[in-house]
Design an enzyme around this catalytic site. Structure first.
Site, mmCIF file in Angstrom:
data_model
loop_
_atom_site.group_PDB
_atom_site.id
_atom_site.type_symbol
_atom_site.label_atom_id
_atom_site.label_comp_id
_atom_site.label_asym_id
_atom_site.label_seq_id
_atom_site.Cartn_x
_atom_site.Cartn_y
_atom_site.Cartn_z
ATOM 1 N N CYS A 118 32.510 59.803 80.802
ATOM 2 C CA CYS A 118 33.195 60.497 82.150
ATOM 3 C C CYS A 118 32.059 61.130 82.855
ATOM 4 C CB CYS A 118 34.180 61.627 81.699
ATOM 5 S SG CYS A 118 35.682 60.695 80.658
ATOM 6 N N HIS A 259 35.742 65.745 87.541
ATOM 7 C CA HIS A 259 36.121 64.677 86.891
ATOM 8 C C HIS A 259 37.758 64.973 86.621
ATOM 9 C CE1 HIS A 259 37.053 61.869 83.863
ATOM 10 N NE2 HIS A 259 36.800 62.558 82.759
ATOM 11 N N ASN A 289 43.363 59.603 83.766
ATOM 12 C CA ASN A 289 41.639 59.735 83.302
ATOM 13 C C ASN A 289 41.364 58.253 83.499
ATOM 14 O OD1 ASN A 289 39.015 59.885 82.364
ATOM 15 N ND2 ASN A 289 39.684 61.337 80.852
HETATM 16 O O1 UT7 Z 1 37.527 62.518 79.874
HETATM 17 C C1 UT7 Z 1 36.521 63.052 78.852
HETATM 18 C C2 UT7 Z 1 36.831 64.315 78.470
HETATM 19 N N1 UT7 Z 1 38.042 64.609 77.624
HETATM 20 C C3 UT7 Z 1 38.745 65.550 78.036
HETATM 21 O O2 UT7 Z 1 38.344 66.547 78.876
HETATM 22 C C4 UT7 Z 1 40.127 65.785 77.573
HETATM 23 C C5 UT7 Z 1 40.296 67.283 76.735
HETATM 24 N N2 UT7 Z 1 41.517 67.574 76.203
HETATM 25 C C6 UT7 Z 1 42.680 67.586 76.779
HETATM 26 O O3 UT7 Z 1 42.943 67.407 77.782
HETATM 27 C C7 UT7 Z 1 43.931 68.136 75.796
HETATM 28 O O4 UT7 Z 1 43.374 68.662 74.442
HETATM 29 C C8 UT7 Z 1 44.877 67.021 75.675
HETATM 30 C C9 UT7 Z 1 45.535 66.874 76.937
HETATM 31 C C10 UT7 Z 1 44.254 65.701 75.051
HETATM 32 C C11 UT7 Z 1 46.163 67.463 74.549
HETATM 33 O O5 UT7 Z 1 46.465 68.659 75.026
HETATM 34 P P1 UT7 Z 1 46.550 70.006 73.956
HETATM 35 O O6 UT7 Z 1 47.278 71.095 74.846
HETATM 36 O O7 UT7 Z 1 45.078 70.423 73.517
HETATM 37 O O8 UT7 Z 1 47.396 69.751 72.878
HETATM 38 P P2 UT7 Z 1 47.064 69.440 71.575
HETATM 39 O O9 UT7 Z 1 46.265 68.177 71.125
HETATM 40 O O10 UT7 Z 1 46.656 70.957 70.816
HETATM 41 O O11 UT7 Z 1 48.525 69.099 70.690
HETATM 42 C C12 UT7 Z 1 49.474 70.168 70.557
HETATM 43 C C13 UT7 Z 1 50.635 69.519 70.085
HETATM 44 C C14 UT7 Z 1 50.451 68.712 68.859
HETATM 45 O O12 UT7 Z 1 51.729 68.882 68.082
HETATM 46 P P3 UT7 Z 1 51.921 70.136 66.988
HETATM 47 O O13 UT7 Z 1 50.650 69.721 65.975
HETATM 48 O O14 UT7 Z 1 51.306 71.407 67.636
HETATM 49 O O15 UT7 Z 1 53.130 69.884 66.380
HETATM 50 C C15 UT7 Z 1 50.453 67.386 69.152
HETATM 51 O O16 UT7 Z 1 50.581 66.310 68.045
HETATM 52 O O17 UT7 Z 1 51.204 68.387 71.148
HETATM 53 C C16 UT7 Z 1 51.347 67.147 70.284
HETATM 54 N N3 UT7 Z 1 50.997 66.118 71.228
HETATM 55 C C17 UT7 Z 1 51.989 65.493 71.783
HETATM 56 N N4 UT7 Z 1 53.298 65.876 72.250
HETATM 57 C C18 UT7 Z 1 54.134 65.207 73.050
HETATM 58 C C19 UT7 Z 1 50.060 65.422 71.395
HETATM 59 N N5 UT7 Z 1 50.155 64.470 72.211
HETATM 60 C C20 UT7 Z 1 51.428 64.505 72.624
HETATM 61 C C21 UT7 Z 1 52.119 63.775 73.618
HETATM 62 N N6 UT7 Z 1 53.535 64.095 73.683
HETATM 63 N N7 UT7 Z 1 51.614 62.778 74.128
#
Ligand code: UT7
Length: 335
Positions: A118, A259, A289
């Site tokens: 990225c 980004h 992204n």
């Molecule tokens: O571009 C290169 C660099 N990359 C980045 O900068 C990305 C950095 N990370 C992020 O943007 C975020 O971490 C994500 C968007 C990928 C995820 O968001 P989050 O707020 O960190 O969610 P999380 O991974 O902590 O997940 C929270 C909950 C989980 O459920 P439990 O374990 O709390 O029951 C996930 O399983 O949300 C769940 N979850 C979803 N729920 C509905 C994960 N993906 C989804 C989804 N729909 N698509």
């Protein structure tokens, strides 16, 4: 900061972009994985992303270059060098940049790929700027292009909703005005971040096999939470530092050009810089992204919408796999 014995700067003199027509909206993902529009929009800021149905990254990149050439008197055969930032090359070799050189008929250009995920566009932009600043080259095309759908697991709700396909290109040319163009950069790598965001197989460590396919190692793996934390700090700190060392206040900055990985990371970066929301380029809503393409696409769209003017101070910032991250300060020079 400007080096004392510099004779010329590199500056962006033309921009272009290409996105494929097929749109995948959040409703589509509701049908294929356990997710919903509200979760995706509130956690990421994404409503839609594009998908290339036929062809490869070189087609996206060539599309962006041809779009750029419609807006400049410079001809493809005048290009000296093409740098393609990508993590989704058409093949491991030859470089996608070679395929682009052929597709756009840039007969005089040498060309190479640059892999910094990225942060790829920022790393490529600085590399291209160095070629110009050295006096060796006059016209360098810097392209950010990724067909993320080719490495996305559409059964993994954690990652599949995030990524899209796109490409964007800028033309770099010299300027003797050392107050415009690419003025400063801070670029970083921390290879210890390798386990948080990667595609495990397909390289020399884990060549393709039935086993690597069964284990789904040819797809993006991301520890979202871990990357989120370091991305917020990395992008926010470096953007703040580059402003500080160039004596810029938030009033001096026309736009932060971040980004586009997550709207919450973008908001946190802007807050740390003291830059208000209207001064942040955002198009994550439409494209998701697109890895190396996000920053030049923002530049292209905002410029074409008449929102960026000659003389504007822009702070570009990115964070990605590696880890790689950084910021570039540039003063826009196209009328
Ligand atoms: O571009 C290169 C660099 N990359 C980045 O900068 C990305 C950095 N990370 C992020 O943007 C975020 O971490 C994500 C968007 C990928 C995820 O968001 P989050 O707020 O960190 O969610 P999380 O991974 O902590 O997940 C929270 C909950 C989980 O459920 P439990 O374990 O709390 O029951 C996930 O399983 O949300 C769940 N979850 C979803 N729920 C509905 C994960 N993906 C989804 C989804 N729909 N698509």
């Amino acid at each position: 900061m400007q080096s004392k014995n510099k004779l010329r700067n590199a500056t962006i003199t033309a921009v272009g972009m290409y996105v494929p027509p097929k749109i995948l909206d959040n409703k589509y993902f509701e049908q294929i994985v356990d997710t919903n529009d509200e979760w995706i929009l509130s956690r990421t800021g994404i409503s839609e992303r594009r998908m290339l149905e036929e062809g490869a990254t070189s087609d996206l990149a060539a599309g962006a270059c041809l779009d750029l050439f419609k807006t400049t008197s410079v001809k493809p055969e005048e290009i000296d060098c093409i740098i393609v930032a990508t993590v989704t090359p058409d093949m491991l070799f030859p470089a996608t940049a070679c395929l682009v050189q052929n597709k756009i008929n840039a007969k005089s250009a040498w060309a190479f790929d640059l892999s910094a995920a990225c942060s790829g566009f920022l790393f490529a932009l600085k590399t291209g700027a160095c070629l110009i600043e050295s006096g060796s080259y006059q016209k360098v095309l810097v392209v950010g292009a990724d067909k993320m759908s080719s490495i996305t697991d559409y059964t993994d709700r954690n990652t599949c909703i995030l990524f899209g396909d796109a490409a964007s290109a800028v033309l770099l040319e010299p300027t003797e005005n050392l107050e415009e163009g690419i003025i400063d950069q801070m670029l970083f790598v921390d290879g210890a971040g390798k386990d948080a965001l990667y595609m495990k197989a397909g390289g020399s460590l884990n060549p393709a096999s039935h086993d690597t396919i069964d284990k789904k190692w040819h797809y993006i793996y991301q520890d979202g939470k871990a990357v989120f934390k370091v991305a917020v700090k990395g992008m926010a700190d470096v953007s703040f530092e580059i402003m500080k060392r160039n004596g810029l206040t938030s009033d001096d900055v026309a736009y932060l050009v971040p980004h586009q990985a997550n709207l919450r990371i973008i908001d946190a970066t802007a807050e740390r810089m003291g830059v208000s929301k209207e001064k942040v380029m955002i198009n994550i809503n439409k494209y998701g992204n697109t890895t190396a393409a996000t920053i030049p696409m923002c530049l292209t769209e905002y410029y074409r919408d008449g929102k960026v003017k000659k003389g504007d101070n822009l702070i570009l910032a990115a964070f990605g796999a590696g880890y790689t991250w950084g910021s570039i300060y540039l003063k826009w020079s196209i009328d």
